[in-house]
Design a protein around this motif. Structure first.
Motif, PDB file in Angstrom:
ATOM      1  N   PHE A   1       5.993   2.391  -0.424  1.00  0.00           N
ATOM      2  CA  PHE A   1       6.163   1.405   0.652  1.00  0.00           C
ATOM      3  C   PHE A   1       7.358   1.782   1.511  1.00  0.00           C
ATOM      4  O   PHE A   1       8.457   1.992   1.007  1.00  0.00           O
ATOM      5  CB  PHE A   1       6.375   0.020   0.040  1.00  0.00           C
ATOM      6  CG  PHE A   1       6.248  -1.105   1.026  1.00  0.00           C
ATOM      7  CD1 PHE A   1       5.020  -1.406   1.584  1.00  0.00           C
ATOM      8  CD2 PHE A   1       7.360  -1.845   1.405  1.00  0.00           C
ATOM      9  CE1 PHE A   1       4.894  -2.443   2.486  1.00  0.00           C
ATOM     10  CE2 PHE A   1       7.241  -2.876   2.303  1.00  0.00           C
ATOM     11  CZ  PHE A   1       6.008  -3.177   2.853  1.00  0.00           C
TER      12      PHE A   1
ATOM     13  N   ASN B   1       2.954   7.715   1.952  1.00  0.00           N
ATOM     14  CA  ASN B   1       4.031   7.205   2.794  1.00  0.00           C
ATOM     15  C   ASN B   1       3.813   7.512   4.273  1.00  0.00           C
ATOM     16  O   ASN B   1       4.198   6.715   5.148  1.00  0.00           O
ATOM     17  CB  ASN B   1       5.361   7.805   2.329  1.00  0.00           C
ATOM     18  CG  ASN B   1       6.544   7.233   3.082  1.00  0.00           C
ATOM     19  OD1 ASN B   1       6.823   6.046   3.016  1.00  0.00           O
ATOM     20  ND2 ASN B   1       7.244   8.085   3.817  1.00  0.00           N
TER      21      ASN B   1
ATOM     22  N   LEU C   1       1.331   5.075   6.046  1.00  0.00           N
ATOM     23  CA  LEU C   1       1.938   3.752   6.056  1.00  0.00           C
ATOM     24  C   LEU C   1       3.020   3.649   7.122  1.00  0.00           C
ATOM     25  O   LEU C   1       3.066   2.664   7.892  1.00  0.00           O
ATOM     26  CB  LEU C   1       2.526   3.431   4.678  1.00  0.00           C
ATOM     27  CG  LEU C   1       1.521   3.133   3.556  1.00  0.00           C
ATOM     28  CD1 LEU C   1       2.245   2.995   2.217  1.00  0.00           C
ATOM     29  CD2 LEU C   1       0.735   1.867   3.860  1.00  0.00           C
ATOM     30  N   GLU C   2       3.885   4.641   7.176  1.00  0.00           N
ATOM     31  CA  GLU C   2       4.950   4.633   8.186  1.00  0.00           C
ATOM     32  C   GLU C   2       4.378   4.676   9.598  1.00  0.00           C
ATOM     33  O   GLU C   2       4.853   3.984  10.504  1.00  0.00           O
ATOM     34  CB  GLU C   2       5.907   5.812   7.968  1.00  0.00           C
ATOM     35  CG  GLU C   2       6.868   5.620   6.825  1.00  0.00           C
ATOM     36  CD  GLU C   2       7.930   6.710   6.801  1.00  0.00           C
ATOM     37  OE1 GLU C   2       7.796   7.703   7.565  1.00  0.00           O
ATOM     38  OE2 GLU C   2       8.888   6.593   6.018  1.00  0.00           O
TER      39      GLU C   2
ATOM     40  N   LEU D   1       2.725   1.210  10.436  1.00  0.00           N
ATOM     41  CA  LEU D   1       3.678   0.113  10.557  1.00  0.00           C
ATOM     42  C   LEU D   1       4.592   0.271  11.767  1.00  0.00           C
ATOM     43  O   LEU D   1       5.045  -0.729  12.337  1.00  0.00           O
ATOM     44  CB  LEU D   1       4.520   0.007   9.277  1.00  0.00           C
ATOM     45  CG  LEU D   1       3.759  -0.442   8.031  1.00  0.00           C
ATOM     46  CD1 LEU D   1       4.655  -0.395   6.801  1.00  0.00           C
ATOM     47  CD2 LEU D   1       3.195  -1.838   8.213  1.00  0.00           C
TER      48      LEU D   1
ATOM     49  N   ILE E   1       3.126  -8.209   6.326  1.00  0.00           N
ATOM     50  CA  ILE E   1       2.224  -7.379   5.524  1.00  0.00           C
ATOM     51  C   ILE E   1       1.742  -8.185   4.323  1.00  0.00           C
ATOM     52  O   ILE E   1       2.535  -8.546   3.453  1.00  0.00           O
ATOM     53  CB  ILE E   1       2.935  -6.098   5.063  1.00  0.00           C
ATOM     54  CG1 ILE E   1       3.551  -5.392   6.258  1.00  0.00           C
ATOM     55  CG2 ILE E   1       1.962  -5.182   4.337  1.00  0.00           C
ATOM     56  CD1 ILE E   1       4.504  -4.291   5.886  1.00  0.00           C
TER      57      ILE E   1
ATOM     58  N   TYR F   1      -2.279  -4.513   1.966  1.00  0.00           N
ATOM     59  CA  TYR F   1      -1.538  -3.342   1.512  1.00  0.00           C
ATOM     60  C   TYR F   1      -2.214  -2.681   0.310  1.00  0.00           C
ATOM     61  O   TYR F   1      -2.474  -1.475   0.313  1.00  0.00           O
ATOM     62  CB  TYR F   1      -0.103  -3.714   1.148  1.00  0.00           C
ATOM     63  CG  TYR F   1       0.682  -2.565   0.542  1.00  0.00           C
ATOM     64  CD1 TYR F   1       1.165  -1.528   1.333  1.00  0.00           C
ATOM     65  CD2 TYR F   1       0.913  -2.498  -0.834  1.00  0.00           C
ATOM     66  CE1 TYR F   1       1.873  -0.463   0.781  1.00  0.00           C
ATOM     67  CE2 TYR F   1       1.610  -1.449  -1.393  1.00  0.00           C
ATOM     68  CZ  TYR F   1       2.077  -0.431  -0.589  1.00  0.00           C
ATOM     69  OH  TYR F   1       2.759   0.628  -1.142  1.00  0.00           O
TER      70      TYR F   1
ATOM     71  N   PHE G   1      -5.553  -1.081   1.036  1.00  0.00           N
ATOM     72  CA  PHE G   1      -5.339   0.203   1.704  1.00  0.00           C
ATOM     73  C   PHE G   1      -4.965   1.276   0.692  1.00  0.00           C
ATOM     74  O   PHE G   1      -5.517   2.382   0.704  1.00  0.00           O
ATOM     75  CB  PHE G   1      -4.241   0.050   2.751  1.00  0.00           C
ATOM     76  CG  PHE G   1      -3.947   1.304   3.527  1.00  0.00           C
ATOM     77  CD1 PHE G   1      -4.610   1.582   4.718  1.00  0.00           C
ATOM     78  CD2 PHE G   1      -2.998   2.216   3.076  1.00  0.00           C
ATOM     79  CE1 PHE G   1      -4.343   2.743   5.432  1.00  0.00           C
ATOM     80  CE2 PHE G   1      -2.720   3.375   3.782  1.00  0.00           C
ATOM     81  CZ  PHE G   1      -3.394   3.637   4.968  1.00  0.00           C
ATOM     82  N   VAL G   2      -4.043   0.953  -0.205  1.00  0.00           N
ATOM     83  CA  VAL G   2      -3.577   1.921  -1.209  1.00  0.00           C
ATOM     84  C   VAL G   2      -4.720   2.319  -2.140  1.00  0.00           C
ATOM     85  O   VAL G   2      -4.911   3.507  -2.437  1.00  0.00           O
ATOM     86  CB  VAL G   2      -2.399   1.341  -2.011  1.00  0.00           C
ATOM     87  CG1 VAL G   2      -2.060   2.244  -3.195  1.00  0.00           C
ATOM     88  CG2 VAL G   2      -1.174   1.174  -1.123  1.00  0.00           C
TER      89      VAL G   2
ATOM     90  N   GLY H   1      -5.954   5.290   8.419  1.00  0.00           N
ATOM     91  CA  GLY H   1      -4.751   5.568   9.192  1.00  0.00           C
ATOM     92  C   GLY H   1      -5.010   6.694  10.166  1.00  0.00           C
ATOM     93  O   GLY H   1      -6.031   7.366  10.107  1.00  0.00           O
TER      94      GLY H   1
END
Length: 268
Positions: free
Chosen positions: A69, A152, A155-156, A159, A170, A175, A178-179, A231
């Motif tokens: 995260f 990571n 996600l970065e 976001l 979030i 979350y 997605f993971v 993503g």
């Protein structure tokens, strides 16, 4: 006995014989379906048991999955994700437990798959049961591990994309969904050598075919890698594209060693 009577007797005998063969085939088909049902049931039981165990260790799983995260988002959420409903916390724990149970029970599932197809194999081919299961588990673990490492980056990117215009709240469901999808996508994508080897065993492909279609396959792999990973970051498709290209080349070598000339003759 007249010739016509003899012909009629022969015809009746052949009809009865064909009917018996059809009945045997129907019984065999029913037995196969029954076998498939039990194999699926055993797999579901394994997933259920491991999911229950994973639910017991749900806090540890949450801590593990929160590792990638982004810190930029953690400062906004104060290290905790948002739930938007009374039951969402429970459903999120349940989702994580089921996915973990599915991953841990993979050896059982692969064994049930092999046990179902084993009766149709030659005696010499049954010796590949253990390598089939071990290779499947190792490949999935390698893919999921790579997905965890690169998680990571998407996600970065996601976001930070709307950070200037929006305040991110979030939710835990979004979350962890997605993971889970991301890790499963990487894990299943790494099963490519196993799939190609199985296709070679049944005679659908061979090493020469894979070599001749190498350019088309690599282009397809890189196109698919852009859609496999959720993503829109640059890094995830590169990681999975490079990995799948290497696995494709490894599959050719693996098929040559395991299947050998048998597959080459089947699709000549």
């Amino acid at each position: 006995m007249a010739t016509g009577d003899l012909d009629q007797l022969t015809y009746n005998y052949s009809a009865e014989e064909d009917e018996e063969e059809n009945e045997d085939f129907s019984m065999t088909l029913i037995e196969h379906l029954e076998e498939l049902r039990w194999r699926i049931l055993k797999s579901l039981i394994a997933v259920t048991i491991f999911s229950i165990v994973a639910f017991v260790f749900r806090d540890q799983l949450i801590a593990l999955l929160m590792g990638p995260f982004p810190k930029m988002a953690a400062s906004v959420t104060h290290g905790k994700l948002v739930v938007t409903g009374i039951a969402e916390g429970f459903t999120v724990y349940l989702l994580i437990s089921v996915v973990a149970g599915l991953i841990v029970s993979l050896p059982v599932i692969l064994y049930q798959i092999w046990a179902f197809i084993a009766p149709g194999l030659r005696q010499g081919e049954k010796k590949y049961a253990v390598p089939f299961i071990v290779l499947g588990v190792v490949l999935f673990a390698a893919g999921a591990s790579l997905g965890y490492i690169v998680l990571n980056y998407p996600l970065e990117w996601l976001l930070s994309f709307g950070a200037n215009s929006f305040t991110e709240l979030i939710s835990a469901n979004s979350y962890f969904s997605f993971v889970a999808f991301f890790l499963l996508a990487f894990g299943l994508a790494f099963e490519l050598p196993l799939v190609l080897t199985f296709m070679a065993k049944v005679g659908w492909v061979n090493t020469e075919m894979l070599k001749n279609k190498r350019k088309v396959a690599h282009v397809g792999i890189w196109i698919a890698s852009c859609f496999i990973t959720p993503g829109a970051d640059l890094y995830s498709p590169i990681f999975i594209g490079v990995s799948l290209s290497l696995l494709y080349e490894l599959s050719i070598l693996f098929i040559h060693l395991v299947v050998g000339k048998q597959a080459a003759e089947a699709v000549s």
